[in-house]
Design a protein around this motif. Structure first.
Motif, PDB file in Angstrom:
ATOM      1  N   SER A  20      -8.557  64.628  26.891  1.00  0.00           N
ATOM      2  CA  SER A  20      -9.465  65.665  27.005  1.00  0.00           C
ATOM      3  C   SER A  20     -10.895  65.799  25.480  1.00  0.00           C
ATOM      4  O   SER A  20     -11.033  66.100  25.696  1.00  0.00           O
ATOM      5  N   LEU A  21      -9.513  65.972  24.027  1.00  0.00           N
ATOM      6  CA  LEU A  21      -9.866  66.671  22.881  1.00  0.00           C
ATOM      7  C   LEU A  21     -10.573  65.390  22.161  1.00  0.00           C
ATOM      8  O   LEU A  21     -11.110  65.426  21.446  1.00  0.00           O
ATOM      9  N   ILE A  22      -9.798  63.993  22.650  1.00  0.00           N
ATOM     10  CA  ILE A  22     -11.258  62.790  21.662  1.00  0.00           C
ATOM     11  C   ILE A  22     -12.238  62.126  22.341  1.00  0.00           C
ATOM     12  O   ILE A  22     -12.717  61.283  21.646  1.00  0.00           O
ATOM     13  N   ASP A  23     -12.395  63.094  23.616  1.00  0.00           N
ATOM     14  CA  ASP A  23     -13.141  62.286  24.514  1.00  0.00           C
ATOM     15  C   ASP A  23     -15.084  61.640  23.434  1.00  0.00           C
ATOM     16  O   ASP A  23     -15.424  60.751  23.249  1.00  0.00           O
ATOM     17  N   THR A  67       3.804  67.178  12.982  1.00  0.00           N
ATOM     18  CA  THR A  67       2.939  67.747  13.546  1.00  0.00           C
ATOM     19  C   THR A  67       3.589  67.788  14.969  1.00  0.00           C
ATOM     20  O   THR A  67       3.706  66.893  15.435  1.00  0.00           O
ATOM     21  N   SER A  68       3.824  69.449  15.248  1.00  0.00           N
ATOM     22  CA  SER A  68       3.795  69.673  16.776  1.00  0.00           C
ATOM     23  C   SER A  68       2.327  70.655  17.467  1.00  0.00           C
ATOM     24  O   SER A  68       2.169  70.067  18.173  1.00  0.00           O
ATOM     25  N   THR A  69       1.373  70.216  15.716  1.00  0.00           N
ATOM     26  CA  THR A  69       0.091  70.351  16.840  1.00  0.00           C
ATOM     27  C   THR A  69      -1.187  69.285  16.451  1.00  0.00           C
ATOM     28  O   THR A  69      -1.320  69.170  15.671  1.00  0.00           O
ATOM     29  N   ALA A  70      -1.542  69.852  17.901  1.00  0.00           N
ATOM     30  CA  ALA A  70      -2.796  68.299  18.106  1.00  0.00           C
ATOM     31  C   ALA A  70      -3.642  68.520  17.192  1.00  0.00           C
ATOM     32  O   ALA A  70      -3.813  66.986  16.800  1.00  0.00           O
ATOM     33  N   MET A  71      -4.563  69.455  17.217  1.00  0.00           N
ATOM     34  CA  MET A  71      -5.273  69.923  16.147  1.00  0.00           C
ATOM     35  C   MET A  71      -5.142  69.518  14.814  1.00  0.00           C
ATOM     36  O   MET A  71      -6.310  69.144  14.281  1.00  0.00           O
ATOM     37  N   ILE A  72      -4.265  69.714  14.006  1.00  0.00           N
ATOM     38  CA  ILE A  72      -3.502  69.616  12.784  1.00  0.00           C
ATOM     39  C   ILE A  72      -3.313  67.476  12.860  1.00  0.00           C
ATOM     40  O   ILE A  72      -4.398  66.636  11.401  1.00  0.00           O
ATOM     41  N   ALA A  73      -3.239  67.207  13.417  1.00  0.00           N
ATOM     42  CA  ALA A  73      -3.121  65.497  13.902  1.00  0.00           C
ATOM     43  C   ALA A  73      -5.079  65.374  13.635  1.00  0.00           C
ATOM     44  O   ALA A  73      -5.502  64.324  13.111  1.00  0.00           O
ATOM     45  N   LEU A  74      -5.276  65.570  14.320  1.00  0.00           N
ATOM     46  CA  LEU A  74      -6.735  65.191  13.934  1.00  0.00           C
ATOM     47  C   LEU A  74      -7.799  65.691  13.249  1.00  0.00           C
ATOM     48  O   LEU A  74      -8.903  64.691  13.070  1.00  0.00           O
ATOM     49  N   GLU A  75      -7.474  66.673  12.634  1.00  0.00           N
ATOM     50  CA  GLU A  75      -8.157  67.095  11.592  1.00  0.00           C
ATOM     51  C   GLU A  75      -8.194  66.027  10.318  1.00  0.00           C
ATOM     52  O   GLU A  75      -8.786  65.988  10.219  1.00  0.00           O
ATOM     53  N   LEU A  76      -6.117  65.508  10.125  1.00  0.00           N
ATOM     54  CA  LEU A  76      -6.052  64.603   8.938  1.00  0.00           C
ATOM     55  C   LEU A  76      -6.734  63.218   9.824  1.00  0.00           C
ATOM     56  O   LEU A  76      -7.481  62.981   8.852  1.00  0.00           O
ATOM     57  N   ILE A  77      -6.603  62.875  11.023  1.00  0.00           N
ATOM     58  CA  ILE A  77      -7.164  61.414  11.039  1.00  0.00           C
ATOM     59  C   ILE A  77      -8.971  61.426  10.506  1.00  0.00           C
ATOM     60  O   ILE A  77      -9.361  60.152  10.034  1.00  0.00           O
ATOM     61  N   LEU A  78      -9.610  62.929  10.378  1.00  0.00           N
ATOM     62  CA  LEU A  78     -11.395  62.427  10.640  1.00  0.00           C
ATOM     63  C   LEU A  78     -11.131  62.890   9.289  1.00  0.00           C
ATOM     64  O   LEU A  78     -12.194  61.838   9.013  1.00  0.00           O
ATOM     65  N   SER A  79      -9.854  63.334   8.853  1.00  0.00           N
ATOM     66  CA  SER A  79     -10.808  63.942   7.185  1.00  0.00           C
ATOM     67  C   SER A  79      -9.871  62.750   6.768  1.00  0.00           C
ATOM     68  O   SER A  79     -11.028  62.392   5.170  1.00  0.00           O
ATOM     69  N   LYS A  80      -8.959  61.690   6.318  1.00  0.00           N
ATOM     70  CA  LYS A  80      -8.105  61.237   5.851  1.00  0.00           C
ATOM     71  C   LYS A  80      -8.264  59.506   6.756  1.00  0.00           C
ATOM     72  O   LYS A  80      -7.978  58.757   6.116  1.00  0.00           O
ATOM     73  N   GLY A  81      -7.828  59.667   7.834  1.00  0.00           N
ATOM     74  CA  GLY A  81      -7.881  58.940   8.909  1.00  0.00           C
ATOM     75  C   GLY A  81      -6.374  58.329   9.523  1.00  0.00           C
ATOM     76  O   GLY A  81      -5.625  59.606   8.577  1.00  0.00           O
ATOM     77  N   GLY A  82      -5.987  57.926   9.862  1.00  0.00           N
ATOM     78  CA  GLY A  82      -4.879  57.490  10.381  1.00  0.00           C
ATOM     79  C   GLY A  82      -4.858  57.473  12.185  1.00  0.00           C
ATOM     80  O   GLY A  82      -5.768  57.374  12.836  1.00  0.00           O
ATOM     81  N   PHE A  83      -3.609  56.894  12.882  1.00  0.00           N
ATOM     82  CA  PHE A  83      -3.727  56.808  14.229  1.00  0.00           C
ATOM     83  C   PHE A  83      -2.451  58.174  14.481  1.00  0.00           C
ATOM     84  O   PHE A  83      -1.758  58.861  14.201  1.00  0.00           O
ATOM     85  N   ALA A  84      -2.541  58.260  15.524  1.00  0.00           N
ATOM     86  CA  ALA A  84      -1.326  59.719  16.681  1.00  0.00           C
ATOM     87  C   ALA A  84      -2.631  60.007  18.165  1.00  0.00           C
ATOM     88  O   ALA A  84      -3.082  58.966  18.475  1.00  0.00           O
ATOM     89  N   TYR A  85      -1.268  60.125  19.124  1.00  0.00           N
ATOM     90  CA  TYR A  85      -1.429  59.932  19.647  1.00  0.00           C
ATOM     91  C   TYR A  85      -2.131  62.066  20.153  1.00  0.00           C
ATOM     92  O   TYR A  85      -1.195  62.950  20.326  1.00  0.00           O
TER      93      TYR A  85
END
Length: 276
Positions: free
Chosen positions: A227-230, A205-223
């Motif tokens: 400031s977004l994940i503190d 994905t090119s969007t950090a918010m999509i990656a964050l939502e996926l990790i929080l809902s389904k698990g996983g890892f990403a850069y």
């Protein structure tokens, strides 16, 4: 040639279907057919190949596509410019790549809006190639990118940085994980990532918010932007993972030389310097 004819051609090219194009344009399917016929007669060539359950552009249609986009875009821009001029307001347009929007500009847009009382500020999220094209066409004043545009017609000014952190919903990370999300953080990041990581992404994905939502809902890892994940790190929803990559990414303010809005560009430069 009526601009509506080109808009109809673009709709048909996008949907590959006369009926869906008609629904989008709020006209009848017969009107769509008539406009395409008018366009083909004007250019004296076939633009579309119509087969059962299949519609595609001819080589001539493909050639016309870019020109049609430009014609419609320039006409819409002219309408906006005339409307703004009629209200005696200046228009200033900024575009950011999705990653820069998430990591930097979205939290600073309020300061940009407050910069001028009489300014009509336009913002958009777009890919790097589109930003460069619009800057070149002068339909865009400033682009915010993580990598400079290497062209003598453009000015690239480093206006700040943001930090990235490798995070996950669990603390153990290796090349064998099957839920790694690759976020596009620019050309330089891609090169470094390929050098240091052998993990295969399950999602891009090119969007950090999509990656964050996926990790929080389904698990996983990403850069993701630090400031977004503190807050998620603090409440143990996410875990920091040690990373070999350079995690400080630059942000460039890119604009054309001899911009017609040089004074506004200078004001925005001062704004970004002030809100770091």
């Amino acid at each position: 040639m009526d601009l509506r004819v080109y808009k109809t051609f673009l709709a048909v090219a996008e949907y590959k279907h006369f009926g869906r194009a008609a629904e989008t344009l709020y006209i009848t399917q017969a009107a769509v057919s008539a406009r395409i016929k008018q366009l083909e007669e004007f250019y004296a060539t076939q633009l579309l190949i119509r087969e059962k359950n299949n519609l595609r552009l001819t080589p001539a249609g493909e050639a016309l596509l870019a020109h049609a986009h430009l014609l419609v875009s320039q006409m819409e821009q002219s309408k906006l410019s005339v409307s703004i001029a009629d209200q005696q307001k200046l228009s200033f347009n900024i575009a950011a790549t999705p990653n820069v929007w998430d990591a930097f500009f979205s939290s600073r847009i309020h300061e940009a809006l407050e910069l001028f009382d009489t300014l009509v500020l336009g913002t958009e999220i777009s890919v790097r190639e589109a930003i460069q094209r619009k800057l070149d066409e002068r339909t865009l004043d400033v682009g915010l990118l993580t990598d400079p545009i290497k062209d003598d017609d453009f000015v690239n000014e480093l206006i700040g940085h943001f930090d990235l952190s490798l995070v996950g919903n669990r603390s153990e990370f290796s090349a064998s994980v099957d839920d790694y999300i690759l976020v596009d953080w620019g050309i330089t990041f891609q090169k470094e990532h390929a050098l240091h990581h052998k993990v295969l992404p399950s999602f891009k994905t090119s969007t950090a918010m999509i990656a964050l939502e996926l990790i929080l809902s389904k698990g996983g890892f990403a850069y993701l932007p630090t400031s977004l994940i503190d807050d998620f790190i603090n409440d143990k929803s996410l875990f920091l993972i040690e990373s070999p990559l350079q995690i400080k990414r630059p942000i460039y303010m890119v604009f054309r030389k001899n911009s017609s809005h040089e004074l506004l560009v200078n004001e925005f430069r001062k704004l970004f310097a002030r809100i770091q």
